[in-house]
Design an enzyme around this catalytic site. Structure first.
Site, PDB file in Angstrom:
ATOM      1  N   ASN B  24       0.795  -1.221   0.000  1.00  0.00           N
ATOM      2  CA  ASN B  24       0.000   0.000   0.000  1.00  0.00           C
ATOM      3  C   ASN B  24       0.828   1.271   0.000  1.00  0.00           C
ATOM      4  O   ASN B  24       1.971   1.295   0.444  1.00  0.00           O
ATOM      5  CB  ASN B  24      -0.921   0.025   1.232  1.00  0.00           C
ATOM      6  CG  ASN B  24      -2.039  -1.002   1.112  1.00  0.00           C
ATOM      7  OD1 ASN B  24      -2.567  -1.222   0.021  1.00  0.00           O
ATOM      8  ND2 ASN B  24      -2.374  -1.642   2.221  1.00  0.00           N
ATOM      9  N   ASP B 123      11.277   2.176   6.362  1.00  0.00           N
ATOM     10  CA  ASP B 123      10.142   1.799   7.225  1.00  0.00           C
ATOM     11  C   ASP B 123      10.595   1.220   8.565  1.00  0.00           C
ATOM     12  O   ASP B 123       9.996   1.508   9.607  1.00  0.00           O
ATOM     13  CB  ASP B 123       9.202   0.836   6.498  1.00  0.00           C
ATOM     14  CG  ASP B 123       9.941  -0.235   5.706  1.00  0.00           C
ATOM     15  OD1 ASP B 123      11.184  -0.392   5.889  1.00  0.00           O
ATOM     16  OD2 ASP B 123       9.301  -0.932   4.912  1.00  0.00           O
ATOM     17  N   GLY B 151       7.199  -8.294   4.282  1.00  0.00           N
ATOM     18  CA  GLY B 151       8.633  -8.585   4.380  1.00  0.00           C
ATOM     19  C   GLY B 151       9.031  -8.539   5.840  1.00  0.00           C
ATOM     20  O   GLY B 151       8.183  -8.589   6.727  1.00  0.00           O
ATOM     21  N   CYS B 185      15.742 -15.318  -1.378  1.00  0.00           N
ATOM     22  CA  CYS B 185      15.190 -14.098  -0.793  1.00  0.00           C
ATOM     23  C   CYS B 185      14.997 -13.046  -1.884  1.00  0.00           C
ATOM     24  O   CYS B 185      15.652 -13.093  -2.926  1.00  0.00           O
ATOM     25  CB  CYS B 185      16.149 -13.587   0.278  1.00  0.00           C
ATOM     26  SG  CYS B 185      15.548 -12.126   1.125  1.00  0.00           S
ATOM     27  N   CYS B 187      16.155 -10.289  -1.976  1.00  0.00           N
ATOM     28  CA  CYS B 187      17.370  -9.479  -2.148  1.00  0.00           C
ATOM     29  C   CYS B 187      18.355 -10.137  -3.110  1.00  0.00           C
ATOM     30  O   CYS B 187      19.383  -9.557  -3.432  1.00  0.00           O
ATOM     31  CB  CYS B 187      18.050  -9.254  -0.797  1.00  0.00           C
ATOM     32  SG  CYS B 187      18.829 -10.729  -0.111  1.00  0.00           S
TER      33      CYS B 187
HETATM   34 ZN   LIG Z   1      17.564 -11.203   1.781  1.00  0.00          ZN
END
Ligand SMILES: [Zn+2]
Ligand SMILES: [Ca+2]
Ligand SMILES: [Ca+2]
Ligand SMILES: [Zn+2]
Lengths: 328, 328
Positions: B24, B123, B151, B185, B187
């Site tokens: 969001n 965040d 996450g 992941c 990342c």
């Molecule tokens: Zn990661």
């Protein structure tokens, strides 16, 4: 003239440094310039009583020598394995690498015996202090040192100061876990980087391969008689022993991931490796950072120390930095 | 009288808070007391252009409403996923959870459009700021917050200040790795706690079990139709589904070990869990700390947040704490 006076001060004003490790008990006289004037080494006794007695005797003997060495001792700095409360001068708790070493007040007996102020911190933190004062950490605001020796330790400098944490358990870098299971660690847990990548861990694996008759390889010029060590493993891998290579790869990966975890938590600019395995691990750690760290953490520099004795120099640096201020 | 003036200031002086998440895009008007006066929610567009356009429009609409709400806006605070340089007001890099979100200057367009000073942080750091100002972190010198939502993110307060790190990559807690291999992941690496324990990771495992027809269990009152979520998995486990239980156990162990790694690196006094999975994870995380952390790290408290909107409140707190000082 004044500059001669200053030279004289820097050469004669000294610290008594003590290092209590998993293997050895060492005492050194360290000058303000970071020169180790004299060093005394014994094996570290296995019991509390014998250890305390030997430490005090070695300190007293060294104090005796300072007269002929023309060194004035400003105080005593102690580096030890285990968690330390530096304000109280107490070893809170140690892993099995140093036995009978919990809730030990080191300051009082040393100070009583030598009539000097006493500073104490753990070996990893002392190594970080040594790098800050004498090594690659000079002038670096945020850096980490990781010591890969018998065990694995380390220290963190954040905004130019050590991170001790709220219960003096920060920078317990050897017990960063990189596996949900993994090998058993001296701390009682499993999967710590110390259990994968320390000298003891590599020795354990070398012995296992040797017992299975898988360590030998053509060209190995080290005798495969006890004690089998990490050095046998590293040599065997270099000569093409794929089992030894696999063990070392896993150890390097574990250490590299542990270091990435440090980067993703405190994000320093510099990692300084020290300890007997430092030069072996430098290249693989760099590679694993490139493979697995976040883009934003890739700029990190990974170097090996150029200090011969980080723990002793760091123990001395507590004395040399604080002796005039008497700040614990 | 003065106290009425102060009351009036605390009620009318406000921040515009923006939260750019994986799902969001939200904007809120937040009063100096930490009250969310009004909140606006849209789904976060998948492209850079659409996202910037919608964010600026939502901010402008909210500013319009401040007149009738009798709120004076002191500045704009932005919370976003990804690595942020708060000094420059730039999003450096984000994982796949937010696409097209690297090297984005957020400060200039927002400041140009609204004629207000703009603060930005990620965040996780915003959540830590919110806890420090309004939550369990009030007056706590060293604490960590871990957000388990879509996450996993987090923030670290050390000596009362955020730890940003030298390349703004500190407190990337979702990418602490707890396995040499492990699941992939967002990342690009593997074995990160986000890949084991985030909402998306649990949803992935729930879907896998559902596809294998192993998610259903007697008494499950949730419909096993899309979207299958983490909630299905948690409910199934509570009703005795052992496969669901095993998945959750592994996720909890991974998260718990990740948090222990934080304890062994910065050793805070308090861990604050937030995000939709916080209350689920609290008990297992405590248990794993007892099982596997060093003795000296055991004193840590693990609580769940009592803030409804940590990211928005933290974004607002940057404005409310710094607006009079204009310190980025
Ligand atoms: Zn990661
Ligand atoms: Ca340490
Ligand atoms: Ca973060
Ligand atoms: Zn351990």
């Amino acid at each position: 003239c004044i500059s001669q006076d200053i030279d004289h001060i820097l050469e004669t004003q000294s610290a008594l440094a003590v290092d209590l490790g998993g293997t050895n008990l060492r005492v050194a006289i360290v000058s303000m310039r970071g020169k180790i004037v004299r060093k005394y080494t014994q094996s570290n006794p296995k019991t509390f009583e014998a250890r305390m007695q030997l430490m005090l005797k070695m300190c007293a003997d060294a104090m005796q020598d300072t007269v002929s060495l023309n060194c004035r001792i400003l105080g005593v700095g102690v580096s030890t394995g285990g968690r330390v409360n530096p304000q109280e001068g107490v070893v809170l708790h140690s892993t099995k690498l140093i036995q009978e070493w919990s809730s030990v007040d080191l300051r009082t007996p040393i100070s009583d015996a030598l009539h000097l102020p006493v500073w104490i911190d753990n070996d990893g933190n002392c190594a970080a202090l040594a790098e800050r004062k004498f090594g690659h950490g000079k002038g670096v605001e945020n850096f980490v040192t990781v010591i890969t020796g018998t065990g694995i330790g380390g220290g963190i400098i954040h905004h130019n100061e050590l991170v001790h944490g709220s219960t003096f358990c920060a920078a317990e870098l050897g017990h960063i876990m990189v596996s949900l299971e993994g090998p058993e660690c001296s701390c009682g847990s499993t999967g710590c980087i110390e259990a994968y990548a320390s000298g003891l861990a590599l020795q354990r694996e070398a012995k296992r391969l040797h017992d299975e008759d898988q360590l030998k390889v053509d060209g190995l010029d080290m005798k495969l008689t006890e004690p089998i060590t990490a050095a046998h493993l590293i040599n065997a891998a270099r000569l093409g022993n794929s089992k030894a290579d696999a063990v070392l790869n896993k150890a390097s990966t574990a250490l590299g991931i542990g270091i990435i975890n440090i980067l993703h938590i405190v994000n320093p600019t510099l990692v300084i490796l020290s300890g007997v395995l430092a030069s072996y691990y430098q290249a693989p750690v760099k590679r694993i950072i490139l493979e697995r760290a976040l883009d934003s953490a890739q700029k990190i520099e990974v170097v090996t120390t150029d200090l011969e004795e980080p723990a002793l120099l760091g123990a001395a640096s507590m004395v040399l930095d604080y002796a005039t201020r008497r700040l614990y």
